[in-house]
Write an enzyme that holds these catalytic residues in place. Structure first.
Site, PDB file in Angstrom:
ATOM      1  CB  ALA A  84      -1.089   3.975   7.002  1.00  0.00           C
ATOM      2  N   GLY A 127       2.534   2.713  10.805  1.00  0.00           N
ATOM      3  CA  GLY A 127       1.383   2.914  11.699  1.00  0.00           C
ATOM      4  C   GLY A 127       1.166   1.734  12.616  1.00  0.00           C
ATOM      5  CD  GLU A 160       3.297   6.209  13.331  1.00  0.00           C
ATOM      6  OE1 GLU A 160       3.617   7.409  13.449  1.00  0.00           O
ATOM      7  OE2 GLU A 160       2.656   5.749  12.369  1.00  0.00           O
TER       8      GLU A 160
HETATM    9  C1  T1G Z   1       0.679   6.830   9.488  1.00  0.00           C
HETATM   10  C2  T1G Z   1       1.942   6.069   9.274  1.00  0.00           C
HETATM   11  O1  T1G Z   1       2.927   6.769   9.938  1.00  0.00           O
HETATM   12  C3  T1G Z   1       2.352   5.950   7.878  1.00  0.00           C
HETATM   13  C4  T1G Z   1       1.749   6.859   6.923  1.00  0.00           C
HETATM   14  C5  T1G Z   1       2.381   4.494   7.444  1.00  0.00           C
HETATM   15  O2  T1G Z   1       2.097   3.605   8.176  1.00  0.00           O
HETATM   16  S1  T1G Z   1       2.900   4.237   5.858  1.00  0.00           S
HETATM   17  C6  T1G Z   1       3.021   2.448   5.738  1.00  0.00           C
HETATM   18  C7  T1G Z   1       4.257   1.989   6.423  1.00  0.00           C
HETATM   19  N1  T1G Z   1       4.384   0.564   6.245  1.00  0.00           N
HETATM   20  C8  T1G Z   1       5.291   0.034   5.427  1.00  0.00           C
HETATM   21  O3  T1G Z   1       6.040   0.717   4.788  1.00  0.00           O
HETATM   22  C9  T1G Z   1       5.323  -1.474   5.307  1.00  0.00           C
HETATM   23  C10 T1G Z   1       5.104  -1.885   3.884  1.00  0.00           C
HETATM   24  N2  T1G Z   1       5.045  -3.323   3.712  1.00  0.00           N
HETATM   25  C11 T1G Z   1       6.180  -4.078   3.769  1.00  0.00           C
HETATM   26  O4  T1G Z   1       7.277  -3.632   4.005  1.00  0.00           O
HETATM   27  C12 T1G Z   1       5.998  -5.538   3.474  1.00  0.00           C
HETATM   28  O5  T1G Z   1       4.847  -5.707   2.706  1.00  0.00           O
HETATM   29  C13 T1G Z   1       5.900  -6.428   4.726  1.00  0.00           C
HETATM   30  C14 T1G Z   1       4.853  -5.950   5.655  1.00  0.00           C
HETATM   31  C15 T1G Z   1       7.266  -6.483   5.397  1.00  0.00           C
HETATM   32  C16 T1G Z   1       5.513  -7.885   4.252  1.00  0.00           C
HETATM   33  O6  T1G Z   1       6.430  -8.268   3.275  1.00  0.00           O
HETATM   34  P1  T1G Z   1       6.147  -9.619   2.397  1.00  0.00           P
HETATM   35  O7  T1G Z   1       7.311  -9.790   1.496  1.00  0.00           O
HETATM   36  O8  T1G Z   1       5.787 -10.692   3.310  1.00  0.00           O
HETATM   37  O9  T1G Z   1       4.826  -9.310   1.522  1.00  0.00           O
HETATM   38  P2  T1G Z   1       4.649  -8.239   0.396  1.00  0.00           P
HETATM   39  O10 T1G Z   1       4.674  -8.876  -0.922  1.00  0.00           O
HETATM   40  O11 T1G Z   1       5.575  -7.106   0.611  1.00  0.00           O
HETATM   41  O12 T1G Z   1       3.167  -7.710   0.699  1.00  0.00           O
HETATM   42  C17 T1G Z   1       2.066  -8.574   0.533  1.00  0.00           C
HETATM   43  C18 T1G Z   1       0.937  -7.764  -0.045  1.00  0.00           C
HETATM   44  O13 T1G Z   1       0.519  -6.797   0.934  1.00  0.00           O
HETATM   45  C19 T1G Z   1       0.546  -5.501   0.371  1.00  0.00           C
HETATM   46  N3  T1G Z   1       0.939  -4.556   1.427  1.00  0.00           N
HETATM   47  C20 T1G Z   1       1.982  -4.663   2.263  1.00  0.00           C
HETATM   48  N4  T1G Z   1       2.022  -3.613   3.125  1.00  0.00           N
HETATM   49  C21 T1G Z   1       0.969  -2.823   2.824  1.00  0.00           C
HETATM   50  C22 T1G Z   1       0.450  -1.592   3.355  1.00  0.00           C
HETATM   51  N5  T1G Z   1       1.035  -0.961   4.373  1.00  0.00           N
HETATM   52  N6  T1G Z   1      -0.651  -1.078   2.778  1.00  0.00           N
HETATM   53  C23 T1G Z   1      -1.250  -1.701   1.731  1.00  0.00           C
HETATM   54  N7  T1G Z   1      -0.815  -2.887   1.170  1.00  0.00           N
HETATM   55  C24 T1G Z   1       0.265  -3.433   1.732  1.00  0.00           C
HETATM   56  C25 T1G Z   1       1.589  -5.593  -0.755  1.00  0.00           C
HETATM   57  O14 T1G Z   1       1.375  -4.612  -1.721  1.00  0.00           O
HETATM   58  C26 T1G Z   1       1.326  -6.990  -1.294  1.00  0.00           C
HETATM   59  O15 T1G Z   1       0.201  -6.911  -2.129  1.00  0.00           O
HETATM   60  P3  T1G Z   1       0.137  -7.781  -3.420  1.00  0.00           P
HETATM   61  O16 T1G Z   1       1.354  -7.476  -4.209  1.00  0.00           O
HETATM   62  O17 T1G Z   1       0.129  -9.242  -2.951  1.00  0.00           O
HETATM   63  O18 T1G Z   1      -1.133  -7.368  -4.096  1.00  0.00           O
END
Ligand code: T1G
Length: 719
Positions: free
Chosen positions: A61, A100, A103
């Site tokens: 998400a 998500g 999912e």
């Molecule tokens: C319904 C559902 O059940 C629920 C409620 C959800 O789904 S909740 C969401 C669950 N998802 C997560 O927890 C995954 C979170 N992301 C990560 O773990 C990592 O990002 C990555 C995927 C392993 C990539 O790592 P990276 O090292 O290559 O790059 P980065 O530097 O980390 O990220 C690169 C850029 O992308 C942005 N970014 C990464 N994931 C994002 C996300 N899910 N949403 C928005 N921005 C995101 C991050 O802020 C950065 O921005 P900027 O700093 O460049 O402006």
């Protein structure tokens, strides 16, 4: 957005497009709904493949949307429409399929992953739970124990482990989309009922109640007050005990309790803060994207004590060649053994070959003549460090960066001992250096942006949370720790016990309270620093003057315990007692309690009742107040720098965001009022006198943390 095209005649290829991680923003969700509908209604289409642009399936998400009113099609019906489709939908997973994103893939009928892909449901690390069916589908697919582990830890699994668990159907080393299209064609026309995970019964466990009881206890212990891990267990329990539809209702119910919680906001702040500190800035205006790091192919470590050994391991694990120098032969041999052991254990955990051959050990500092970067980690003595820096300046090739691992000495003074002070920065690691995430990169007024850029890049390569900070006594972390520890000592004088202070801080979420931590790291460490600050007066620890130093209140309690040889765990006696040296099991010590009573009597102090609230307010607000001084001095570029330092290096509970975020949550006006209250009661404690910056922020209406920059002109916050 989601792009649509037909490939191989009859396969609809849907590509998620939202760089950099194809997060499921409103536009992407709308794109998926539209393209799936188009594929299912196109008679020429026999199968569908969903993939992500730029080699990333989907990062979940869009976390950036959480703070705003969510618009666009909801995730659950979107995924349900895919699962109930009458044509096979195959997920082609490259890069990451997280939250998500996984999912969505679990709603598909088949999942093909690239061997380098990472999969997981890390919502718990954002203070949430998998709320698009993940907590209900994953247990049905892989069983309750495995699902509980993935969902309560939020850990990412490799494609290989995902295959072994049954999350994915195939793993490929080649083009994943091609493999998925080929697979989709091979299953077109087959019945899909057996592939709709939500229809699966949840595999039953013998003694399910006992399993959930055991997991819940374990989760409660490690959560230290975080609420999301507990909700995750409850959601999976619903999957194991309720029909799918009711389980989904329970999942939504639990998510609603988390989504707006302060803890979720704190953890999501940490997510973005961790990324923001990488976009560092210096007061000179130099910044992360205009300063070119120097290439580092070969590094060296001088001094192979505890810190030097950990740093050598951390460097070798990045693939660099390392020269490890220790002048004492015995120490060198012991270090070689210790380092090899750490490398072998680390390699075993990661399933790779240990990098033993990357390290060359030497007793001769000449051996570092051709390295690109040196990290000095000798004993914390200014004369010794100065001597080493002079030797390095004479031995190293031009342009070699000289970094010091000092935790308290003046980096700029060491730089002034070299002909090229612009090549000198601090790289302040935390013990054990190959484990602890935090790295303070300390720049002096003459450190070049290239030197900072190089150290920050090397820190990232070592997997560290690297934070660039200015040079001052104690840098950021230790400078804020001083008033925190000082207040704890004063609370003992006024009637508290180590047990009470530590319990209050551990209930707040710290892994250890002040006094347990002091016993672990050794009381003599703080004693040496206080001696260095000219605060310790030998034998003088009695009478009024014993409790005043440099015109301010001082507590000699720690010095007195050291004079009794009570250095903590290593001497079985400190603030607590221990059965044997090094034992971690702290037991109350009646001697310590009578010593405190005698001390108070001797100094005419009357013990009074102190509650947890006062312990928290005095210890935490004094620390936070110093944080405001650090921002005002421009030593830290923004509140996120301070918060990342405390969360990744000082045990500040992540679900409370960090000291500055916590102050914002509590309310700056409240923090100011409480500091004024305590400073009035203790006018001889300058650390309780509210910082003028805090006053200015409150006077400006206590703006939200990401807008503090408007008040602090020299702030370079990246939030
Ligand atoms: C319904 C559902 O059940 C629920 C409620 C959800 O789904 S909740 C969401 C669950 N998802 C997560 O927890 C995954 C979170 N992301 C990560 O773990 C990592 O990002 C990555 C995927 C392993 C990539 O790592 P990276 O090292 O290559 O790059 P980065 O530097 O980390 O990220 C690169 C850029 O992308 C942005 N970014 C990464 N994931 C994002 C996300 N899910 N949403 C928005 N921005 C995101 C991050 O802020 C950065 O921005 P900027 O700093 O460049 O402006």
């Amino acid at each position: 957005m989601a792009a649509y095209k037909r490939v191989s005649e009859s396969v609809a290829l849907i590509t998620l497009q939202n760089p950099p991680v194809n997060a499921l923003s409103a536009a992407v969700r709308q794109g998926i709904v539209d393209t799936v509908e188009r594929a299912l209604s196109d008679p020429n289409v026999t199968a569908v493949v969903i993939c992500g642009q730029n080699g990333v399936f989907c990062g979940g998400a869009d976390i950036k949307e959480f703070g705003s009113n969510m618009s666009g099609p909801p995730l659950i019906p979107m995924i349900h429409a895919i699962e109930s489709a009458n044509k096979p939908v195959v997920a082609a997973i490259e890069g990451s399929a997280l939250g998500g994103g996984l999912e969505l893939a679990l709603g598909c009928h088949y999942r093909i992953a690239h061997s380098k892909a990472r999969l997981g449901l890390p919502e718990v690390s954002l203070g949430l739970l998998p709320a698009a069916g993940g907590s209900q589908r994953l247990p049905r697919l892989i069983g309750v124990p495995a699902a509980l582990n993935l969902i309560t830890t939020g850990r990412h699994v490799t494609a290989a482990e995902a295959l072994q668990l049954g999350i994915v159907d195939q793993v490929t080393d080649h083009n994943t989309v091609d493999a998925a299209v080929k697979f989709a064609l091979s299953v077109a026309g087959r019945s899909l009922d057996p592939r709709r995970i939500s229809t699966y019964p949840c595999p039953q466990q013998p003694d399910l109640d006992a399993l959930f009881e055991e997991v819940m206890q374990k989760v409660r212990r490690s959560a230290r007050g975080a609420i999301a891990p507990i909700a995750c267990v409850q959601a999976v329990r619903a999957a194991a005990t309720l029909p799918y539809t009711q389980g989904m209702a329970r999942e939504q119910e639990l998510m609603a309790t988390l989504f707006t919680s302060g803890q979720a906001r704190a953890l999501q702040y940490c997510f973005f803060a961790q990324r923001a500190v990488g976009r560092w800035r210096m007061p000179s205006g130099a910044r992360w994207d205009t300063s070119k790091p120097r290439p580092v192919h070969k590094a060296a470590v001088i001094g192979l004590g505890t810190m030097g050994r950990g740093i050598t391991v951390a460097l070798a694990q990045t693939g660099l060649s390392v020269i490890a120098v220790e002048t004492q032969e015995k120490q060198l041999m012991e270090a070689k053994q210790a380092v090899s052991g750490m490398l072998e254990r680390g390699a075993k955990r990661r399933g790779v070959a240990p990098a033993l051959d990357r390290i060359i050990y030497s007793q001769n500092i000449q051996a570092v003549a051709d390295v690109d970067l040196v990290i000095e980690a000798v004993f914390e003595d200014v004369a010794l460090k100065t001597k080493v820096f002079k030797q390095l300046s004479a031995v190293c090739k031009p342009g070699t960066l000289l970094c010091t691992n000092t935790s308290a000495l003046d980096v700029d003074q060491l730089a002034s001992e070299t002909p090229n002070p612009e090549l000198v920065v601090g790289m302040h690691f935390f013990a054990p250096a190959h484990v602890m995430k935090l790295l303070e990169v300390v720049y002096g007024p003459r450190s070049s942006p290239e030197a900072v850029a190089t150290a920050m890049q090397l820190g990232k390569k070592m997997g560290k949370a690297s934070v660039a900070v200015g040079n001052c006594r104690g840098f950021v972390g230790n400078r804020m720790l001083k008033p925190y520890v000082e207040q704890a000592f004063f609370l003992l004088e006024e009637g508290a016990t180590p047990e009470l202070v530590d319990r209050a801080l551990e209930e707040f979420g710290f892994p250890m309270g002040v006094f347990t931590m002091s016993d672990l790291s050794g009381l003599d460490v703080g004693w040496r620093v206080r001696k260095g600050d000219g605060l310790v007066e030998p034998g003088g620890a009695s009478g009024r003057s014993a409790r005043v130093r440099q015109g301010r209140r001082y507590s000699p309690l720690g010095d007195l315990l050291c004079e009794h040889g009570r250095f903590g765990q290593k001497t079985c006696r400190g603030w607590y007692q221990y059965d044997k040296p090094g034992s971690r099991v702290a037991r109350s010590d009646p001697w310590l309690h009578s010593f405190l009573e005698a001390y108070r009597a001797e100094h005419g102090l009357v013990a009074r009742r102190i509650d947890h609230q006062e312990v928290l307010e005095r210890c935490l607000y004094a620390l936070i107040n110093e944080g405001f001084h650090i921002l005002d001095d421009g030593i830290a570029a923004g509140p996120e720098d301070i918060d990342v330092i405390y969360v990744s290096g000082y045990g500040w509970p992540r679900h409370r965001g960090g000291p500055m975020f916590y102050a914002n949550m509590v309310g700056l006006a409240k923090v100011l009022e409480r500091l004024e209250h305590y400073h009035q009661a203790h006018p001889d404690v300058p650390h309780l006198q509210p910082c003028s910056l805090l006053r200015r922020l409150v006077a400006s209406g206590s703006p939200p943390i990401h807008r503090w920059g408007e008040v602090i002109k020299k702030l370079h916050s990246q939030l």
